[in-house]
Design an enzyme around this catalytic site. Structure first.
Site, PDB file in Angstrom:
ATOM      1  N   CYS B  35      44.616  46.321  39.543  1.00 22.22           N
ATOM      2  CA  CYS B  35      44.966  45.513  40.956  1.00 22.22           C
ATOM      3  C   CYS B  35      46.131  45.643  41.076  1.00 22.22           C
ATOM      4  O   CYS B  35      46.366  44.652  42.105  1.00 22.22           O
ATOM      5  CB  CYS B  35      43.974  44.127  40.972  1.00 22.22           C
ATOM      6  SG  CYS B  35      42.694  44.655  40.633  1.00 22.22           S
ATOM      7  N   CYS B 106      47.663  35.321  43.079  1.00 21.16           N
ATOM      8  CA  CYS B 106      48.909  35.737  41.530  1.00 21.16           C
ATOM      9  C   CYS B 106      49.447  34.427  41.347  1.00 21.16           C
ATOM     10  O   CYS B 106      49.793  35.084  40.385  1.00 21.16           O
ATOM     11  CB  CYS B 106      50.120  36.169  43.434  1.00 21.16           C
ATOM     12  SG  CYS B 106      49.825  37.423  43.799  1.00 21.16           S
TER      13      CYS B 106
END
Lengths: 403, 293
Positions: B35, B106
């Site tokens: 990713c 994140c």
């Protein structure tokens, strides 16, 4: 801030000033509907005919009636694929490639759910397809082959003329998404076996919102949009006359600059690529560097992620784009990088520089100077990077838990 | 480009506490290279007080991954481990004046790195309990795993159910196809959003057409003809099925259809409908063709 540098021409291009100038009257006094009998319409009709001829010239089409104006490359692609399926209902297979633009792939994924068989040709490490594999797939079940002329991310050129020939031998129609190729490489459709070709205005200094579907005479066809008789009933809807006129001018300019594109622009691209690779280690060029668009360089910077590079380039007024799709909301690296088997640590750090005839040597040198410190700065943050090179066996030294 | 807050930009352009921490005694490596986001968090913990005396990070990732890592190190420094573990991913996002919904992962990665680093310091095994799917509904930030679990847990059948339970799909409508795909994956087929008709639960066209038995096939042909009949009847005509011989379907046209100049066009139309309904190529012929062989 320094003057901005635009090196993202595969995303879109600036409208040429001559294109804009030619378009302007069609927003004011030349507002007529080309279908009307009166003089307002007649003049627009003439302008459209002239534009059609200019597109015909750039594509090397045998007849101007083979040019169908659409709203964009995506519409041309959809029209071509859906038409082929509709016109050949007994054929339910489409052959395409794994590296096509989403305009093709997303539609194919959707059609697959509807029961259409989609065969996607794989590519090797350099992004090349295997013509023997292709040949083995050609059968009487195939409604259409659709393969891109040039890849938008790497610039890799497919041998579409040869592929079209092979399809033709088996009686299979051939479509090419040539959105990236038109205006950058010479095209002469009348000497090929290509039946349909998609092109988009805004990739060659015409405005957004105008596309072309080349439809070879006598190709079995079903329209996507039905309605009025515009484009001979092959694409209903009042003509976008200003944009068509603009595209006509852009095609003429593209033809005039075809040599520039393949000499000057190519030399600038090569200078950029050489300059960057000479200063940055652990970096390489993606795609087929022998058969490649003259304006495109896709460079992978290992052990850093592309978005950071773009943000730092942008801070210096440099516009490029990333090979990783993180910038578009999805997290996987681009399907093109994955198809070529580029490792994740390099695919995520791929940057595409795509030039145009408006770029200068001075700009190229500024980019060459800007890139190495940016990569160094981001590598300093990277868990894969030591002082001046990757840590020893990076994939083993840093193995994050999958989250 | 993302609509990052000034604070995110600032932390990206000038990251705090980046680079290796040589005397770290707690390290957490999390993320996924696939990713494109991975983070190593390094802590220097005072063994007496359990206070985090220093925290550094190294991140392979996008702008917001780097900014989240930088923010995290600032937030946990000089906290005790237990205090630091109270930091949630939302706290990290808030510290940065928000993150775009697609980039919330994140901040999640930051929190996980913290837990992993603390576990590493304490000599415990860290279990990744986090499961995050593709973001499906961007209006309400609902991911695929959440939608799938809600469908399973509540036996949801329709698009409207999913919206009622999760809000997903209640905004711009862009994700309806994706949600329907999840419904099909869980239920094996897609139910219509309308109330089911009495006596039959009508599935809205299954995406995978299973091979039909002869009986099912003829039933399907009959159903398709039934659907066409009202149109013909409007023109004072009618159609009935006479014989099914492999790929050849024989029908009798009656009333105004019989001998009509449009007969072959009508047969062509019926043929098209049948091809679409059965997903196979077949030929519709008038009953006369049967008699003459």
């Amino acid at each position: 801030m320094m003057t901005p540098i635009y090196m993202d021409n595969n995303a879109t291009t600036a409208c040429d000033p001559a294109v804009v100038e030619a378009m302007l009257p069609f927003f004011t006094e030349q507002f007529g509907n080309a279908s009307s009998i009166h003089s307002f319409g007649e003049q627009v009709g003439k302008a459209l005919k002239e534009a059609r001829g200019r597109v015909q010239n750039l594509l090397g089409a045998a007849h101007d009636s083979e040019i169908v104006f659409t709203s964009c490359g995506t519409e041309s692609d959809s029209t071509a694929i859906l038409s082929a399926l509709k016109a050949n209902p007994e054929r339910r297979t489409i052959i395409t490639t794994v590296v096509e633009h989403p305009a093709i792939l997303t539609l194919c994924d959707y059609l697959e759910k509807e029961g259409v068989v989609v065969q996607r040709l794989r590519v090797d490490k350099r992004g090349r397809i295997d013509l023997d594999e292709y040949k083995s797939l050609l059968s009487e079940r195939v409604a259409l082959v659709s393969a891109m002329w040039a890849n938008n991310e790497t610039g890799t050129l497919f041998p579409v003329e040869e592929m079209a020939e092979m399809a033709h031998e088996k009686g299979i129609p051939f479509h090419t998404d040539a959105v990236q190729a038109v205006g950058k490489v010479p095209i002469d459709l009348k000497s090929t076996r290509i039946d349909m070709l998609s092109c988009s205005g805004h990739k060659l200094h015409a405005p957004k919102g105008i596309g072309v579907l080349y439809l070879r005479r006598n190709t079995r066809f079903r329209p996507l949009l039905r309605g009025g008789h515009q484009e001979r009933g092959r694409r209903a809807g009042t003509e976008n006359s200003a944009s068509i006129v603009g595209l006509g001018v852009a095609c003429e300019l593209a033809q005039q600059h075809m040599e520039t594109e393949n000499t000057t622009v190519k030399a600038l691209r090569d200078r950029l690529q050489r300059g960057i690779l000479a200063k940055v280690n652990n970096a390489f060029v993606n795609g087929d560097t022998v058969h490649r668009l003259p304006n495109t360089a896709s460079i992978a910077f290992e052990y850093v992620e592309g978005e950071g590079i773009l943000l730092l380039l942008n801070k210096q007024g440099i516009a490029a784009s990333s090979g990783s799709a993180c910038t578009s909301g999805s997290l996987e690296p681009s399907h093109v990088m994955r198809a070529m088997g580029i490792p994740y640590t390099a695919a995520h750090g791929t940057i595409r520089f795509s030039l145009s005839r408006y770029n200068t040597e001075e700009e190229v040198d500024r980019v060459i100077a800007a890139v190495p410190p940016i990569i160094a700065q981001l590598r300093k943050l990277s868990p894969y990077w030591s002082v001046d090179g990757p840590v020893e066996s990076p994939e083993r030294a840093f193995k994050p838990a999958y989250a | 480009m993302w609509d990052y807050s000034d604070k995110v930009r600032e932390h990206f352009f000038n990251p705090r506490n980046s680079g290796p921490l040589t005397d770290a005694n707690g390290i957490g490596d999390v993320g996924s290279i696939k990713c494109g986001d991975a983070l190593r968090l390094m802590l220097k913990v005072n063994p007496e007080s359990e206070i985090i005396e220093d925290a550094h990070f190294q991140t392979f990732g996008c702008g917001s991954a780097i900014a989240s890592s930088s923010a995290l190190t600032e937030m946990i420094k000089s906290k005790t481990l237990d205090q630091a573990l109270q930091v949630s991913n939302q706290d990290i996002a808030d510290y940065l004046d928000g993150l775009p919904p697609e980039k919330m992962h994140c901040s999640v990665m930051g929190r996980e790195a913290l837990h992993a680093a603390v576990a590493n310091y304490r000599g415990e095994a860290w279990q990744d309990d986090h499961e995050e799917g593709d973001l499906v509904c961007k209006c309400f930030a609902i991911d695929a795993v959440m939608i799938e679990e809600t469908i399973r847990g509540n036996h949801l059948k329709t698009m409207a159910d999913v919206t009622n339970y999760t809000k997903a799909g209640g905004g711009c409508s862009a994700c309806h196809e994706k949600i329907e795909d999840i419904l099909i994956a869980v239920n094996g087929r897609l139910y219509s959003s309308d109330a089911p008709q009495k006596g039959k639960t009508a599935p809205v066209e299954s995406p995978v057409k299973p091979k039909l038995t002869n009986y099912q096939r003829i039933r399907k042909i009959e159903e398709t003809l039934e659907a066409i009949r009202p149109m013909l009847q409007r023109d004072h005509g009618d159609v009935t099925l006479v014989e099914v011989d492999g790929k050849k379907i024989y029908v009798a046209l009656s009333g105004a259809c019989q001998g009509c100049q449009m007969e072959s066009a009508t047969l062509g139309g019926i043929q098209q409908k049948l091809i679409e309904a059965l997903g196979e190529l077949l030929q519709v012929l008038p009953v006369g063709a049967l008699a003459t062989g």
